[in-house]
Design an enzyme around this catalytic site. Structure first.
Site, PDB file in Angstrom:
ATOM      1  N   HIS A 117      40.459  32.621 -52.880  1.00  0.00           N
ATOM      2  CA  HIS A 117      39.328  31.687 -52.972  1.00  0.00           C
ATOM      3  C   HIS A 117      39.278  30.808 -51.716  1.00  0.00           C
ATOM      4  O   HIS A 117      40.318  30.374 -51.215  1.00  0.00           O
ATOM      5  CB  HIS A 117      39.500  30.804 -54.210  1.00  0.00           C
ATOM      6  CG  HIS A 117      38.265  30.077 -54.613  1.00  0.00           C
ATOM      7  ND1 HIS A 117      37.474  30.490 -55.657  1.00  0.00           N
ATOM      8  CD2 HIS A 117      37.674  28.967 -54.121  1.00  0.00           C
ATOM      9  CE1 HIS A 117      36.458  29.664 -55.790  1.00  0.00           C
ATOM     10  NE2 HIS A 117      36.555  28.723 -54.860  1.00  0.00           N
ATOM     11  N   HIS A 150      39.602  27.930 -49.619  1.00  0.00           N
ATOM     12  CA  HIS A 150      40.202  26.626 -49.863  1.00  0.00           C
ATOM     13  C   HIS A 150      41.102  26.233 -48.705  1.00  0.00           C
ATOM     14  O   HIS A 150      41.468  27.055 -47.869  1.00  0.00           O
ATOM     15  CB  HIS A 150      41.022  26.634 -51.157  1.00  0.00           C
ATOM     16  CG  HIS A 150      42.325  27.391 -51.046  1.00  0.00           C
ATOM     17  ND1 HIS A 150      42.385  28.769 -50.974  1.00  0.00           N
ATOM     18  CD2 HIS A 150      43.615  26.959 -50.975  1.00  0.00           C
ATOM     19  CE1 HIS A 150      43.651  29.152 -50.886  1.00  0.00           C
ATOM     20  NE2 HIS A 150      44.416  28.077 -50.873  1.00  0.00           N
ATOM     21  N   HIS A 191      33.733  32.381 -55.170  1.00  0.00           N
ATOM     22  CA  HIS A 191      35.010  33.019 -54.827  1.00  0.00           C
ATOM     23  C   HIS A 191      34.891  33.944 -53.625  1.00  0.00           C
ATOM     24  O   HIS A 191      35.858  34.117 -52.870  1.00  0.00           O
ATOM     25  CB  HIS A 191      35.522  33.810 -56.036  1.00  0.00           C
ATOM     26  CG  HIS A 191      36.837  34.483 -55.816  1.00  0.00           C
ATOM     27  ND1 HIS A 191      38.050  33.859 -56.051  1.00  0.00           N
ATOM     28  CD2 HIS A 191      37.149  35.744 -55.372  1.00  0.00           C
ATOM     29  CE1 HIS A 191      39.036  34.692 -55.769  1.00  0.00           C
ATOM     30  NE2 HIS A 191      38.525  35.842 -55.357  1.00  0.00           N
ATOM     31  N   CYS A 208      38.585  29.103 -59.164  1.00  0.00           N
ATOM     32  CA  CYS A 208      37.212  29.252 -59.623  1.00  0.00           C
ATOM     33  C   CYS A 208      36.945  28.263 -60.760  1.00  0.00           C
ATOM     34  O   CYS A 208      37.881  27.792 -61.413  1.00  0.00           O
ATOM     35  CB  CYS A 208      36.969  30.682 -60.109  1.00  0.00           C
ATOM     36  SG  CYS A 208      36.856  31.910 -58.788  1.00  0.00           S
ATOM     37  N   GLN A 220      44.113  22.795 -47.592  1.00  0.00           N
ATOM     38  CA  GLN A 220      45.088  21.868 -48.162  1.00  0.00           C
ATOM     39  C   GLN A 220      45.114  20.574 -47.359  1.00  0.00           C
ATOM     40  O   GLN A 220      44.641  20.518 -46.216  1.00  0.00           O
ATOM     41  CB  GLN A 220      46.474  22.507 -48.174  1.00  0.00           C
ATOM     42  CG  GLN A 220      46.564  23.780 -49.003  1.00  0.00           C
ATOM     43  CD  GLN A 220      47.969  24.346 -49.023  1.00  0.00           C
ATOM     44  OE1 GLN A 220      48.899  23.744 -49.537  1.00  0.00           O
ATOM     45  NE2 GLN A 220      48.123  25.531 -48.435  1.00  0.00           N
TER      46      GLN A 220
END
Length: 354
Positions: free
Chosen positions: A167, A169, A116, A73, A171
């Site tokens: 959260h 996300h 979030h 966040c 990679q």
């Protein structure tokens, strides 16, 4: 898209991607962090010929923190996170606990939104398009590193997958070698090319799926999505641009414009597979791109023989039940799928947005 690069307190790179050109990013990471020290090492398995990353420093990575201590966040007051600014559109930074680092590659974290409580499926088309721009830019940047031969953009979603941060996300891994899965595809492509007098394996696979039609999930102007004939996972969709390109850099404006609409619809259907009253569907979304290093070991094929595509799949096989990789899958790499691909495709068509 506006791109702003900065450094975190421990020296790691962080990049903001903003949809507006007038945004100023000058916040400073105020955390008292020491320089990041990693112990990543790549070892070759002499029996299988593949590679294993040994990364003991990852044992200490952040594990299921409460929402008010989320490191992804934005920073707020004295609550300092991995993102120094108080808001962001999309942000990418070097992983603090990377599986690959230095001469052994690079690992980055991509935060899709500062909210979030959202998921990728909750993004607007503009936001999803900005994520695609970030994936493309990072692919271009990482491909120029001497330590990187292949760039892999992916998202793990859900605690069942093993995600430790809630959260939204993903990679990006920059591997220092061609991954085993990609190597298998390249060898299959070389064999197919030789046996068919030069035909492209990926193009033929897509053509057969379109001609059959029973496993098509979405058919857009520039993208097509289908459950593959030999799907490994209970619900698995492969998404291909109709104009074959080897990587994200090759997508034209038309494909880039249509992608958010197609992809968001796929993700929203995944969340409806098991019913509106069920928890969010855990999934892995993985971009497959051609390696940027030499392909000498794959005689007869080059980068242009590879086809960029995204593979999206869930380990949930039915409500309340997961697909575990047990003896046959883990011990012998032979998958057993409980859901016929045609049935999976039909279900994914049934749950289309109204």
């Amino acid at each position: 898209m506006k791109k702003t690069s900065t450094r975190l307190a421990d020296g790691r790179e962080l990049i903001y991607y903003d949809s507006r050109d007038d945004v100023v990013r000058d916040a400073v990471d105020r955390r008292p962090l020491d320089r990041t020290v990693t112990t990543s090492e790549v070892r070759r398995d002499p029996l299988l010929g593949d590679a294993v990353a040994i990364a003991s420093h990852r044992q200490g990575r952040t594990y299921h923190p409460p929402a008010d201590e989320c490191p992804l966040c934005p920073s707020e007051g004295e609550r300092l996170s991995e993102v120094p600014d108080s808001s962001y559109d999309v942000v990418v930074f070097e992983n603090r606990f990377p599986s690959l680092a230095g001469d052994a590659g690079r690992c980055e974290v991509v935060c899709f939104t500062s909210d979030h409580d959202k998921s990728f499926a909750d993004l607007s088309e503009e936001q999803a398009g900005l994520v695609l721009d970030a994936w493309t830019d990072r692919t271009a940047e990482l491909s120029n590193l001497d330590s990187v031969e292949q760039v892999f953009c992916f998202e793990n979603r859900g605690a069942e997958i093993g995600v430790t941060l809630g959260h939204p996300h993903g990679q990006i891994y920059g591997y220092p070698f061609v991954t085993p899965r990609t190597a298998l595809m390249l060898r299959s492509a070389a064999e197919h090319k030789q046996q068919t007098g030069g035909r492209n394996l990926f193009a033929d696979v897509v053509e057969k799926e379109v001609e059959d039609g029973s496993r098509i999930v979405l058919d857009g102007e520039h993208w097509v999505a289908f459950v593959p004939y030999a799907a490994h996972w209970p619900y698995e969709v492969h998404l291909y641009p109709k104009r074959q390109v080897p990587d994200l850099l090759g997508l034209d404006d038309a494909a880039r414009t249509e992608f958010p609409k197609i992809y968001l619809e796929l993700l929203r259907r995944f969340d409806r597979i098991f019913g509106e009253d069920q928890p969010a569907t855990p999934y892995i979304a993985a971009w497959h791109q051609a390696p940027f290093g030499p392909l000498d070991e794959f005689e007869g094929v080059n980068r242009d023989d590879f086809a960029l595509h995204l593979e999206l799949f869930t380990i949930r096989r039915t409500s309340g039940k997961l697909k575990f990789l047990a003896g046959s899958e883990s011990g012998m790499s032979v998958f057993i799928n409980d859901v016929p691909p045609e049935t999976a495709a039909e279900r994914l068509r049934e749950v289309a947005s109204k």
